[in-house]
Design a protein around this motif. Structure first.
Motif, mmCIF file in Angstrom:
data_model
loop_
_atom_site.group_PDB
_atom_site.id
_atom_site.type_symbol
_atom_site.label_atom_id
_atom_site.label_comp_id
_atom_site.label_asym_id
_atom_site.label_seq_id
_atom_site.Cartn_x
_atom_site.Cartn_y
_atom_site.Cartn_z
ATOM 1 N N GLY A 35 -21.200 21.359 22.605
ATOM 2 C CA GLY A 35 -20.246 22.242 23.256
ATOM 3 C C GLY A 35 -20.952 23.358 23.997
ATOM 4 N N TRP A 36 -20.311 23.828 25.056
ATOM 5 C CA TRP A 36 -20.695 25.082 25.710
ATOM 6 C C TRP A 36 -19.585 26.093 25.401
ATOM 7 C CZ3 TRP A 36 -25.180 26.459 27.835
ATOM 8 C CH2 TRP A 36 -26.050 25.464 28.281
ATOM 9 N N PHE A 50 -16.702 20.620 26.186
ATOM 10 C CA PHE A 50 -17.132 19.814 25.038
ATOM 11 C C PHE A 50 -17.452 18.414 25.526
ATOM 12 C CE2 PHE A 50 -17.107 18.014 20.827
ATOM 13 C CZ PHE A 50 -16.558 16.747 20.997
ATOM 14 N N ILE A 51 -18.498 17.833 24.923
ATOM 15 C CA ILE A 51 -18.834 16.448 25.240
ATOM 16 C C ILE A 51 -19.213 15.741 23.953
ATOM 17 C CG2 ILE A 51 -21.244 17.007 25.811
ATOM 18 C CD1 ILE A 51 -21.020 14.846 28.049
ATOM 19 N N TYR A 95 -23.303 29.993 25.377
ATOM 20 C CA TYR A 95 -24.040 29.375 24.284
ATOM 21 C C TYR A 95 -23.828 27.864 24.299
ATOM 22 C CZ TYR A 95 -23.803 34.125 22.330
ATOM 23 O OH TYR A 95 -23.888 35.483 22.130
ATOM 24 N N CYS A 96 -24.865 27.126 23.976
ATOM 25 C CA CYS A 96 -24.633 25.725 23.664
ATOM 26 C C CYS A 96 -24.674 25.575 22.147
ATOM 27 C CB CYS A 96 -25.619 24.794 24.343
ATOM 28 S SG CYS A 96 -27.294 24.843 23.709
ATOM 29 N N ALA A 97 -23.969 24.573 21.661
ATOM 30 C CA ALA A 97 -23.847 24.385 20.232
ATOM 31 C C ALA A 97 -23.734 22.901 19.916
ATOM 32 C CB ALA A 97 -22.627 25.137 19.694
ATOM 33 N N TYR A 109 -19.424 25.159 14.943
ATOM 34 C CA TYR A 109 -20.561 24.296 15.230
ATOM 35 C C TYR A 109 -21.686 24.634 14.273
ATOM 36 C CZ TYR A 109 -18.515 22.660 19.621
ATOM 37 O OH TYR A 109 -17.713 22.073 20.567
ATOM 38 N N GLN A 110 -22.462 23.639 13.902
ATOM 39 C CA GLN A 110 -23.523 23.866 12.929
ATOM 40 C C GLN A 110 -24.730 24.577 13.535
ATOM 41 O OE1 GLN A 110 -24.903 20.276 11.056
ATOM 42 N NE2 GLN A 110 -26.065 21.367 9.493
ATOM 43 N N TYR A 111 -25.076 24.214 14.745
ATOM 44 C CA TYR A 111 -26.278 24.763 15.380
ATOM 45 C C TYR A 111 -25.912 25.450 16.687
ATOM 46 C CZ TYR A 111 -28.625 21.671 12.077
ATOM 47 O OH TYR A 111 -29.046 21.046 10.935
ATOM 48 N N TRP A 112 -26.596 26.569 16.943
ATOM 49 C CA TRP A 112 -26.323 27.383 18.131
ATOM 50 C C TRP A 112 -27.616 27.734 18.833
ATOM 51 C CZ3 TRP A 112 -21.400 29.215 19.587
ATOM 52 C CH2 TRP A 112 -20.369 28.907 18.685
#
Length: 122
Positions: A35-36, A50-51, A95-97, A109-112
């Protein structure tokens, strides 16, 4: 563990374009939905795009539909956000996540990544 590093932010005039990139570490990038998200000063964080893992499911915030395009290259461990016709209200930290289970309907989201500033001047 996934580490995400965004790049491509900056200052642009209204109507201009920017392309954000998010490079991911590790060999399992293809197993994560991406996600962005963005957060402007004084506003809540929101999902911009989201992709899914295989790019089969793509979603956009209503206000960016037709202007932004999310894509990913699993061979390069990278997700992109092409932003066209930028408006001053697009100004935010982007942010991307990554998350294995988020279907695009959640902010969880787990990771950022660390975020990249996008500023659109009028």
């Amino acid at each position: 563990q996934v580490q995400l590093v965004e790049s491509g932010g900056g200052l642009v005039q209204a109507g201009g374009s920017l392309r954000l990139s998010c490079a991911a570490s590790g060999r399992t990038f293809g197993s994560y939905h991406m996600g962005w998200l963005r957060q402007a000063p004084g506003k809540e964080r929101e999902v911009v795009a989201f992709i899914s893992r295989s790019s089969g499911n793509i979603r956009y915030l209503d206000s960016v539909k037709g202007r932004f395009t999310i894509s990913r290259d699993n061979a390069k461990n990278t997700v992109y956000l092409q932003m066209n016709s930028l408006k001053p209200e697009d100004t935010a930290i982007y942010y991307c996540a990554a998350d294995r289970f988020n279907d695009g309907s959640s902010l969880l989201y787990q990771y950022w990544g660390q975020g990249t500033q996008v500023t659109v001047s009028s």
